[in-house]
Scaffold this motif. Sequence first.
Motif, PDB file in Angstrom:
ATOM      1  N   VAL A 386      17.347  14.957   4.356  1.00 25.61           N
ATOM      2  CA  VAL A 386      17.489  14.472   2.979  1.00 25.61           C
ATOM      3  C   VAL A 386      16.249  13.665   2.611  1.00 25.61           C
ATOM      4  O   VAL A 386      15.761  12.866   3.423  1.00 25.61           O
ATOM      5  CB  VAL A 386      18.758  13.616   2.833  1.00 25.61           C
ATOM      6  N   SER A 387      15.730  13.872   1.396  1.00 28.33           N
ATOM      7  CA  SER A 387      14.546  13.144   0.949  1.00 28.33           C
ATOM      8  C   SER A 387      14.915  12.153  -0.150  1.00 28.33           C
ATOM      9  O   SER A 387      15.628  12.498  -1.098  1.00 28.33           O
ATOM     10  CB  SER A 387      13.483  14.110   0.436  1.00 28.33           C
ATOM     11  N   VAL A 388      14.427  10.917  -0.004  1.00 28.08           N
ATOM     12  CA  VAL A 388      14.710   9.849  -0.963  1.00 28.08           C
ATOM     13  C   VAL A 388      13.378   9.233  -1.402  1.00 28.08           C
ATOM     14  O   VAL A 388      12.568   8.842  -0.550  1.00 28.08           O
ATOM     15  CB  VAL A 388      15.606   8.750  -0.354  1.00 28.08           C
ATOM     16  N   TYR A 389      13.188   9.145  -2.712  1.00 23.88           N
ATOM     17  CA  TYR A 389      11.992   8.463  -3.220  1.00 23.88           C
ATOM     18  C   TYR A 389      12.369   7.063  -3.674  1.00 23.88           C
ATOM     19  O   TYR A 389      13.370   6.860  -4.384  1.00 23.88           O
ATOM     20  CB  TYR A 389      11.364   9.224  -4.392  1.00 23.88           C
ATOM     21  N   ILE A 390      11.549   6.085  -3.287  1.00 30.72           N
ATOM     22  CA  ILE A 390      11.770   4.670  -3.620  1.00 30.72           C
ATOM     23  C   ILE A 390      10.562   4.186  -4.410  1.00 30.72           C
ATOM     24  O   ILE A 390       9.442   4.177  -3.898  1.00 30.72           O
ATOM     25  CB  ILE A 390      11.949   3.833  -2.338  1.00 30.72           C
ATOM     26  N   ASP A 391      10.772   3.823  -5.665  1.00 32.04           N
ATOM     27  CA  ASP A 391       9.642   3.416  -6.512  1.00 32.04           C
ATOM     28  C   ASP A 391       9.204   1.985  -6.167  1.00 32.04           C
ATOM     29  O   ASP A 391       9.906   1.265  -5.440  1.00 32.04           O
ATOM     30  CB  ASP A 391       9.999   3.563  -7.987  1.00 32.04           C
ATOM     31  N   PRO A 392       8.040   1.540  -6.665  1.00 31.88           N
ATOM     32  CA  PRO A 392       7.530   0.208  -6.305  1.00 31.88           C
ATOM     33  C   PRO A 392       8.495  -0.926  -6.634  1.00 31.88           C
ATOM     34  O   PRO A 392       8.622  -1.879  -5.858  1.00 31.88           O
ATOM     35  CB  PRO A 392       6.237   0.107  -7.123  1.00 31.88           C
ATOM     36  N   TYR A 393       9.177  -0.855  -7.786  1.00 32.34           N
ATOM     37  CA  TYR A 393      10.123  -1.908  -8.128  1.00 32.34           C
ATOM     38  C   TYR A 393      11.208  -2.019  -7.054  1.00 32.34           C
ATOM     39  O   TYR A 393      11.554  -3.120  -6.611  1.00 32.34           O
ATOM     40  CB  TYR A 393      10.769  -1.619  -9.488  1.00 32.34           C
ATOM     41  N   SER A 394      11.734  -0.871  -6.624  1.00 28.59           N
ATOM     42  CA  SER A 394      12.810  -0.879  -5.635  1.00 28.59           C
ATOM     43  C   SER A 394      12.320  -1.348  -4.275  1.00 28.59           C
ATOM     44  O   SER A 394      13.040  -2.038  -3.550  1.00 28.59           O
ATOM     45  CB  SER A 394      13.414   0.525  -5.513  1.00 28.59           C
ATOM     46  N   ALA A 395      11.085  -0.987  -3.939  1.00 24.66           N
ATOM     47  CA  ALA A 395      10.523  -1.423  -2.664  1.00 24.66           C
ATOM     48  C   ALA A 395      10.328  -2.934  -2.625  1.00 24.66           C
ATOM     49  O   ALA A 395      10.306  -3.538  -1.553  1.00 24.66           O
ATOM     50  CB  ALA A 395       9.189  -0.724  -2.414  1.00 24.66           C
ATOM     51  N   MET A 396      10.204  -3.549  -3.810  1.00 22.10           N
ATOM     52  CA  MET A 396       9.963  -4.987  -3.879  1.00 22.10           C
ATOM     53  C   MET A 396      11.228  -5.795  -4.118  1.00 22.10           C
ATOM     54  O   MET A 396      11.195  -7.018  -4.089  1.00 22.10           O
ATOM     55  CB  MET A 396       8.949  -5.302  -4.984  1.00 22.10           C
ATOM     56  N   ASN A 397      12.362  -5.150  -4.357  1.00 22.73           N
ATOM     57  CA  ASN A 397      13.565  -5.871  -4.755  1.00 22.73           C
ATOM     58  C   ASN A 397      14.776  -5.499  -3.915  1.00 22.73           C
ATOM     59  O   ASN A 397      15.836  -5.176  -4.441  1.00 22.73           O
ATOM     60  CB  ASN A 397      13.852  -5.630  -6.239  1.00 22.73           C
ATOM     61  N   GLY A 398      14.604  -5.522  -2.610  1.00 20.01           N
ATOM     62  CA  GLY A 398      15.757  -5.394  -1.741  1.00 20.01           C
ATOM     63  C   GLY A 398      15.634  -4.415  -0.599  1.00 20.01           C
ATOM     64  O   GLY A 398      16.408  -4.472   0.346  1.00 20.01           O
ATOM     65  N   ILE A 399      14.675  -3.480  -0.670  1.00 20.26           N
ATOM     66  CA  ILE A 399      14.596  -2.445   0.357  1.00 20.26           C
ATOM     67  C   ILE A 399      13.511  -2.781   1.366  1.00 20.26           C
ATOM     68  O   ILE A 399      12.377  -3.096   0.995  1.00 20.26           O
ATOM     69  CB  ILE A 399      14.320  -1.065  -0.268  1.00 20.26           C
ATOM     70  N   ASN A 400      13.850  -2.734   2.631  1.00 22.02           N
ATOM     71  CA  ASN A 400      12.863  -2.791   3.702  1.00 22.02           C
ATOM     72  C   ASN A 400      13.238  -1.746   4.744  1.00 22.02           C
ATOM     73  O   ASN A 400      14.269  -1.074   4.631  1.00 22.02           O
ATOM     74  CB  ASN A 400      12.768  -4.197   4.314  1.00 22.02           C
ATOM     75  N   LYS A 401      12.426  -1.576   5.759  1.00 23.71           N
ATOM     76  CA  LYS A 401      12.613  -0.466   6.698  1.00 23.71           C
ATOM     77  C   LYS A 401      13.846  -0.619   7.594  1.00 23.71           C
ATOM     78  O   LYS A 401      14.287   0.347   8.204  1.00 23.71           O
ATOM     79  CB  LYS A 401      11.343  -0.287   7.543  1.00 23.71           C
ATOM     80  N   PHE A 402      14.415  -1.812   7.661  1.00 26.48           N
ATOM     81  CA  PHE A 402      15.676  -1.961   8.383  1.00 26.48           C
ATOM     82  C   PHE A 402      16.813  -1.226   7.670  1.00 26.48           C
ATOM     83  O   PHE A 402      17.852  -0.961   8.269  1.00 26.48           O
ATOM     84  CB  PHE A 402      16.043  -3.431   8.550  1.00 26.48           C
ATOM     85  N   LEU A 403      16.626  -0.915   6.385  1.00 22.00           N
ATOM     86  CA  LEU A 403      17.641  -0.182   5.630  1.00 22.00           C
ATOM     87  C   LEU A 403      17.429   1.326   5.682  1.00 22.00           C
ATOM     88  O   LEU A 403      18.245   2.068   5.140  1.00 22.00           O
ATOM     89  CB  LEU A 403      17.643  -0.649   4.168  1.00 22.00           C
TER      90      LEU A 403
END
Length: 489
Positions: A386-403
């Motif tokens: 499965v492929s998921v795209y994470i935009d810059p806003y989302s990368a800065m507001n809650g998402i890190n590689k532990f998720l």
Amino acid sequence: MENIRGTEWALFMALMVHVIFAPYTKVEESFNIQAIHDILVHRTNLSRYDHFEFPGPVPRTFVGPLFVGTILMPLVPIFSWFQVEKYVMLFAVRFFLGGMVIFAFANFARCIEKKFGKETGEFLRLIIISQFHFIYYASRTLPNTFALFLVLLIYQLWLDEKFKIAICVSTITASLFRFELVLLFGPIFLPILLQRKVDLLKAIGLGLATLGITLLFSIPIDSLFWWRLVYPEGEVFWFNAIMNRSHEWGTSPFLWYFYSAIPRALLTSLLLVPLGLWLERRLYPIVLPAFAFVFIYSFVPHKELRFIIYSFPLLNLPAAVFCARMWINRDKSFIRKLVAWGMAAHLLANLLISGTFLYASAMNYPSGDALAHLQFKHRYMRNKPVSVYIDPYSAMNGINKFLHLYPDWEYNKTENLTPNDLARFDYIVLGSQTEDVHSLTKNFTATHKEYFTVEAFQKIVFKRFFWRNLLVYPVIKYKEKVIVFKKLN
């Protein structure tokens, strides 16, 4: 060794509550949390480390993440054996880092007890528990938090008059994590040098020797991880102080720390600070360096509350002294009993306000909630590509590689992709602070459909009630800030 006291247990419990309610991270924490993740997961495979793809405006030291990662490394095979999801390690990281800060603060409070009495130490712990920001930041993977642990140790050494060791630790702290802490250490150590409690030349020699050893230790480590010769905090100093580019992240008025940051941090305890200073003159040499630090640091245009978090334990000390004195003398008269119970009531007021802050903060990581929900809904597809795209806003507001829970999934954070580039992704996570997220749908009508949205904290407003609207209560306003798209079949 003395037994752990009830208020010290309460400090750790308060930390756990904050971590559990708001486990995700924002952009300011991203380097350290991603670095800890990569040390734990990728280990010596540096080519897969996040900082090569997203280096940030300035490099940061790996010394802090390496220390945390090394301590927690034994948990990795244990978690793997029991098939524990990777995000649980995020909690372990936060608990460990916060535990270090709380342990250092507890020792500082015990040091305060030696000078001002047990009750003062107890009230200092209770005041910190009742306030929001110190506990909230205690477990966040910020350079400020790594420095905070050492600053609390320095306070303890300073009050115990172990000045030479304090100079060494101060040098390590400023040179590794936050160079601007010289603005705090200067007011602390200048009176000591003027009073000749430490010889000036010996202090300079000790500081230079410690700096040399620190750089000999840290530069090879950071150069190895960055694949180039680098002294990270030196580049940060050059970027912020010499090039004066910190203003690019926004500016605030000169007195912002005094009329906004400190009142929000100390809450109702701020009202007791002048009373404590009036009551106990021995506080002046301890508290004035904190005021001096905040004042001098106010000349820097870019301001954030976390930049002055080191001052909060010292600024709260007069309030703790005043509360302790009132509580000790509560049985001497009816008026004093009322005042003493007023001191207890102010802690309750702090807790109510802090609870509102914590709830708002828990709702301030919409992208983390979005990805967690997406993965939970599709946990049956965890072994599919499965492929998921994470935009810059989302990368800065809650998402890190532990998720990033599923190894077979692709989590793509490439910036500046066009709608055509995004057409191939199974899911797209987009966010916006200002726009209506539903307006983003127009770019994907041919390839994706709206799947779900996530609300987040927008602002706190106060509504009036009771007779002639004399009382107010806070109301939290939300706004949809993240939208997830699903690819059309």
